[in-house]
Write an enzyme that holds these catalytic residues in place. Structure first.
Site, PDB file in Angstrom:
ATOM      1  N   ALA A   1       0.817  -1.213   0.000  1.00 50.26           N
ATOM      2  CA  ALA A   1       0.000   0.000   0.000  1.00 50.26           C
ATOM      3  C   ALA A   1       0.851   1.264   0.000  1.00 50.26           C
ATOM      4  O   ALA A   1       0.473   2.286   0.548  1.00 50.26           O
ATOM      5  CB  ALA A   1      -0.931   0.003   1.208  1.00 50.26           C
TER       6      ALA A   1
ATOM      7  N   ARG B   1      -2.849   8.588 -10.408  1.00 50.23           N
ATOM      8  CA  ARG B   1      -4.001   8.776 -11.289  1.00 50.23           C
ATOM      9  C   ARG B   1      -5.280   9.185 -10.549  1.00 50.23           C
ATOM     10  O   ARG B   1      -6.277   9.516 -11.172  1.00 50.23           O
ATOM     11  CB  ARG B   1      -4.237   7.490 -12.104  1.00 50.23           C
TER      12      ARG B   1
ATOM     13  N   LYS C   1      -3.693   6.463  -1.343  1.00 54.66           N
ATOM     14  CA  LYS C   1      -4.673   5.935  -2.296  1.00 54.66           C
ATOM     15  C   LYS C   1      -5.565   4.888  -1.630  1.00 54.66           C
ATOM     16  O   LYS C   1      -6.776   4.845  -1.881  1.00 54.66           O
ATOM     17  CB  LYS C   1      -3.961   5.327  -3.495  1.00 54.66           C
TER      18      LYS C   1
ATOM     19  N   ARG D   1     -27.082   9.187  13.281  1.00 51.55           N
ATOM     20  CA  ARG D   1     -25.662   8.886  13.219  1.00 51.55           C
ATOM     21  C   ARG D   1     -25.190   8.123  14.450  1.00 51.55           C
ATOM     22  O   ARG D   1     -25.977   7.379  15.018  1.00 51.55           O
ATOM     23  CB  ARG D   1     -24.848  10.134  12.937  1.00 51.55           C
TER      24      ARG D   1
ATOM     25  N   ALA E   1     -43.086  17.792  17.272  1.00 54.79           N
ATOM     26  CA  ALA E   1     -42.342  18.384  16.157  1.00 54.79           C
ATOM     27  C   ALA E   1     -41.471  19.526  16.649  1.00 54.79           C
ATOM     28  O   ALA E   1     -41.887  20.319  17.481  1.00 54.79           O
ATOM     29  CB  ALA E   1     -43.313  18.894  15.105  1.00 54.79           C
TER      30      ALA E   1
ATOM     31  N   ASN F   1     -27.822  20.162  23.908  1.00 54.51           N
ATOM     32  CA  ASN F   1     -26.921  19.253  24.616  1.00 54.51           C
ATOM     33  C   ASN F   1     -25.500  19.780  24.709  1.00 54.51           C
ATOM     34  O   ASN F   1     -24.648  19.138  25.292  1.00 54.51           O
ATOM     35  CB  ASN F   1     -26.903  17.884  23.918  1.00 54.51           C
ATOM     36  N   TYR F   2     -25.228  20.946  24.146  1.00 56.70           N
ATOM     37  CA  TYR F   2     -23.848  21.404  24.015  1.00 56.70           C
ATOM     38  C   TYR F   2     -23.743  22.842  24.484  1.00 56.70           C
ATOM     39  O   TYR F   2     -24.481  23.725  24.005  1.00 56.70           O
ATOM     40  CB  TYR F   2     -23.454  21.282  22.539  1.00 56.70           C
TER      41      TYR F   2
HETATM   42  C1  UD1 Z   1       1.695  -5.617 -10.517  1.00 57.10           C
HETATM   43  C2  UD1 Z   1       2.409  -6.896 -10.988  1.00 57.10           C
HETATM   44  C3  UD1 Z   1       1.692  -7.416 -12.230  1.00 57.10           C
HETATM   45  C4  UD1 Z   1       0.232  -7.645 -11.931  1.00 57.10           C
HETATM   46  C5  UD1 Z   1      -0.417  -6.390 -11.365  1.00 57.10           C
HETATM   47  C6  UD1 Z   1      -1.799  -6.734 -10.862  1.00 57.10           C
HETATM   48  C7  UD1 Z   1       4.735  -6.603 -10.353  1.00 57.10           C
HETATM   49  C8  UD1 Z   1       6.106  -6.339 -10.840  1.00 57.10           C
HETATM   50  N1  UD1 Z   1       3.771  -6.592 -11.256  1.00 57.10           N
HETATM   51  O1  UD1 Z   1       1.877  -4.685 -11.555  1.00 57.10           O
HETATM   52  O2  UD1 Z   1       2.308  -8.599 -12.674  1.00 57.10           O
HETATM   53  O3  UD1 Z   1      -0.446  -8.047 -13.112  1.00 57.10           O
HETATM   54  O4  UD1 Z   1       0.329  -5.891 -10.233  1.00 57.10           O
HETATM   55  O5  UD1 Z   1      -2.469  -5.574 -10.489  1.00 57.10           O
HETATM   56  O6  UD1 Z   1       4.562  -6.860  -9.199  1.00 57.10           O
HETATM   57  N2  UD1 Z   1       3.765  -0.975  -4.618  1.00 57.10           N
HETATM   58  C9  UD1 Z   1       4.487  -0.619  -3.523  1.00 57.10           C
HETATM   59  N3  UD1 Z   1       5.780  -0.260  -3.670  1.00 57.10           N
HETATM   60  C10 UD1 Z   1       6.389  -0.232  -4.878  1.00 57.10           C
HETATM   61  C11 UD1 Z   1       5.651  -0.591  -5.999  1.00 57.10           C
HETATM   62  C12 UD1 Z   1       4.342  -0.962  -5.846  1.00 57.10           C
HETATM   63  O7  UD1 Z   1       3.968  -0.639  -2.405  1.00 57.10           O
HETATM   64  O8  UD1 Z   1       7.585   0.120  -4.925  1.00 57.10           O
HETATM   65  C13 UD1 Z   1       2.375  -1.397  -4.436  1.00 57.10           C
HETATM   66  C14 UD1 Z   1       1.401  -0.473  -5.146  1.00 57.10           C
HETATM   67  O9  UD1 Z   1       0.962   0.551  -4.281  1.00 57.10           O
HETATM   68  C15 UD1 Z   1       0.273  -1.438  -5.485  1.00 57.10           C
HETATM   69  C16 UD1 Z   1       0.986  -2.781  -5.691  1.00 57.10           C
HETATM   70  O10 UD1 Z   1       2.224  -2.655  -5.026  1.00 57.10           O
HETATM   71  O11 UD1 Z   1      -0.620  -1.577  -4.395  1.00 57.10           O
HETATM   72  C17 UD1 Z   1       1.195  -3.108  -7.135  1.00 57.10           C
HETATM   73  O12 UD1 Z   1       2.054  -2.139  -7.705  1.00 57.10           O
HETATM   74  P1  UD1 Z   1       1.813  -1.528  -9.125  1.00 57.10           P
HETATM   75  O13 UD1 Z   1       2.854  -0.524  -9.410  1.00 57.10           O
HETATM   76  O14 UD1 Z   1       0.412  -1.106  -9.291  1.00 57.10           O
HETATM   77  O15 UD1 Z   1       2.119  -2.817 -10.015  1.00 57.10           O
HETATM   78  P2  UD1 Z   1       1.606  -3.086 -11.444  1.00 57.10           P
HETATM   79  O16 UD1 Z   1       2.490  -2.419 -12.406  1.00 57.10           O
HETATM   80  O17 UD1 Z   1       0.164  -2.838 -11.545  1.00 57.10           O
END
Ligand code: UD1
Ligand code: CA
Length: 462
Positions: free
Chosen positions: A9, A15, A25, A335, A382, A388-389
């Protein structure tokens, strides 16, 4: 055997085009729940060991979302998925067992699919199992390369594809389960020999094959489950699919949803059978709704409990103009920490917060009831407001059973109105009211008989 989990993550989510650099994200929400929590919850029942979330961009925010549920590893520079996993070495590099590796931005993944992958991996004594899929559009995904006898031999990323490799229909869903000790041994052998100059986790497969380790693939039945949420279009598409999945499950379980397209129910909400949900209703958080209630139309409920039988909950949203940084709630809502017991009624433009409605309480129109305990069969007129505050502290309003609060009353908390009492309409009540008492706290009316004629006389044009 222990099953651990690592969730990727650290990504920036460029994007998403957010102006806010503090937010991760994986913190974007679907139906009130951050993306990463969808993934964690899907995996939860499979994890028997440690859970590590790798954070980077917006890392503090991401870490907060999983507080108490996972350990945090930081990846300060993004040098690829393999490099990301290396950041967890101090935490779980030496653990025995198997490790699930997941991505924090794939909220559609189901527990069923993960369970299937884990079972196949464990029962088949595999060292590495990759989740694969055959989506209609393979662009952007790593392709699964199999040998003539069908064994997975390697994964080639989109940018590194050559010749016939472009034709491969099976892709890497980006989720794996790998023998933990072997994973961390082989990580050191990754090299950035690719177009992006990154350390690819996917290259671990080739390294495992060289060692003669057993590598398998588990194919997703429904390729939608691997969809990522890379921009806000995909976020909305995933939200649509999840909404449908959740609404469908409630309907199968006996809940009537009159307009499933315009009903938004969070993943942790429970609803009893024979409850009817009318259009434009939003129910989020840890809300629990009993049987045979009527909810909506246009109602917003969050983190609350509603009992059984014909609790009628109605409220309405109206259009409003939204400027920057303003929180706009729905115009009437229930809520956090509300508990509404059987046979109660909550009408339009009623807002409830941290309040307990005992059985058969009615608040039918235009009220704010915060920090209130309201006894059985009490009627709230109604326009009743609990004050309350005081600007610093919140105070409680306690109303006994079978009381009658006249319209447009202001109940200045802390205050106790005992059972069976009446509060006259338009009263401002700031002294406790004993049992079976009538409280009147407003100016006494004076009638000047015939004086209307005097006014009209004065008003005549000269
Ligand atoms: C990766 C896979 C690909 C697969 C795809 C599926 C690799 C090299 N490729 O590609 O084969 O089809 O996921 O969605 O693994 N992330 C980090 N640190 C980094 C790079 C990435 O935490 O340095 C995390 C991103 O936040 C994301 C996940 O790893 O959650 C995947 O990284 P992303 O760059 O989206 O890989 P893809 O190019 O989509
Ligand atoms: Ca991706």
């Amino acid at each position: 055997m222990k099953i651990h989990a690592i969730i990727l993550a650290a990504g920036k989510g460029t994007r998403m085009r957010s102006l806010n650099n503090e937010i991760s994200k994986v913190g974007f929400e679907i139906l009130g729940k951050p993306l990463i929590n969808w993934v964690l919850d899907a995996a939860k029942s499979e994890i028997t060991g440690r859970t590590v979330v790798i954070v980077g961009f917006g890392g503090n925010h991401a870490a907060k979302l999983v507080e108490g549920k996972a350990e945090i590893a930081w990846q300060h520079e993004q040098k690829g998925t393999g490099h990301a996993i290396m950041q967890t070495i101090p935490l779980i590099g030496k653990e025995k067992g198997q490790t699930l590796i997941l991505s924090g931005d794939v909220p559609l993944i189901t527990n069923r699919a993960l369970k299937g992958m884990v079972e196949q991996h464990v029962n088949g004594n595999f060292d590495l199992t990759v989740l694969t899929a055959k989506p209609e559009n393979t662009f952007g995904y790593g392709r699964i390369i199999r040998t003539a006898n069908g064994e997975v031999s390697k994964i080639i990323e989109q940018k590194d594809l050559e010749g016939d490799e472009h034709l491969v229909k099976e892709v890497n869903a980006g989720m794996y389960i790998i023998d933990n000790e072997k994973l961390f041994e082989e990580l050191h052998n990754l090299r950035p020999n690719n177009k992006q100059g990154e350390l690819y986790l996917t290259d671990v497969i080739g390294l495992f094959k060289e060692k003669g380790y057993k590598v398998g693939a588990h194919v997703l039945e429904n390729s939608d489950e691997m969809l990522g949420t890379n921009d806000r279009v995909q976020l909305a598409e995933a939200a649509e699919l999840l909404k449908k999945r959740i609404n469908r499950a409630h309907m199968i379980n006996g809940v009537t949803i009159e307009d499933p397209n315009n009903t938004y129910i969070g993943p942790d909400v429970t609803i009893g059978p024979d409850t009817i949900i009318s259009p434009n209703t939003v129910i989020l958080g840890n809300t629990k709704i009993g049987v045979a209630n009527l909810i909506g139309p246009s109602t917003y409920l969050k983190d609350m409990v509603i009992g059984d039988h014909n609790s009628i909950i109605q409220s309405h949203l109206v259009d409003s103009e939204i400027k920057d940084n303003i929180k706009v709630g729905p115009f009437a809502r229930i809520r956090e920490h509300a508990l509404v017991e059987n046979d109660s009624r909550i009408g339009n433009f009623v807002e409830i917060k941290k309040s307990h409605f005992h059985e058969g309480v009615k608040a039918s129109h235009l009220s704010y009831l915060g920090d209130a305990e309201i006894g059985e069969k009490t009627n709230i007129g109604a326009g009743t407001i609990t004050a309350n505050y005081d600007g610093v502290n919140k105070s409680k309003t306690v109303i006994g059973k079978k009381a009658f609060i006249g319209s447009n009353s202001t109940l200045v908390a802390p205050i106790v109105i005992e059972e069976g009492s009446y509060v006259a309409a338009a009263s401002i009540v700031n002294k406790d009211v004993p049992k079976d008492t009538l409280a009147i706290a407003r100016c006494r009316q004076e009638n000047k008989v015939g004086y209307a004629n005097v006014i009209r006389e004065k008003q005549k044009k000269k």
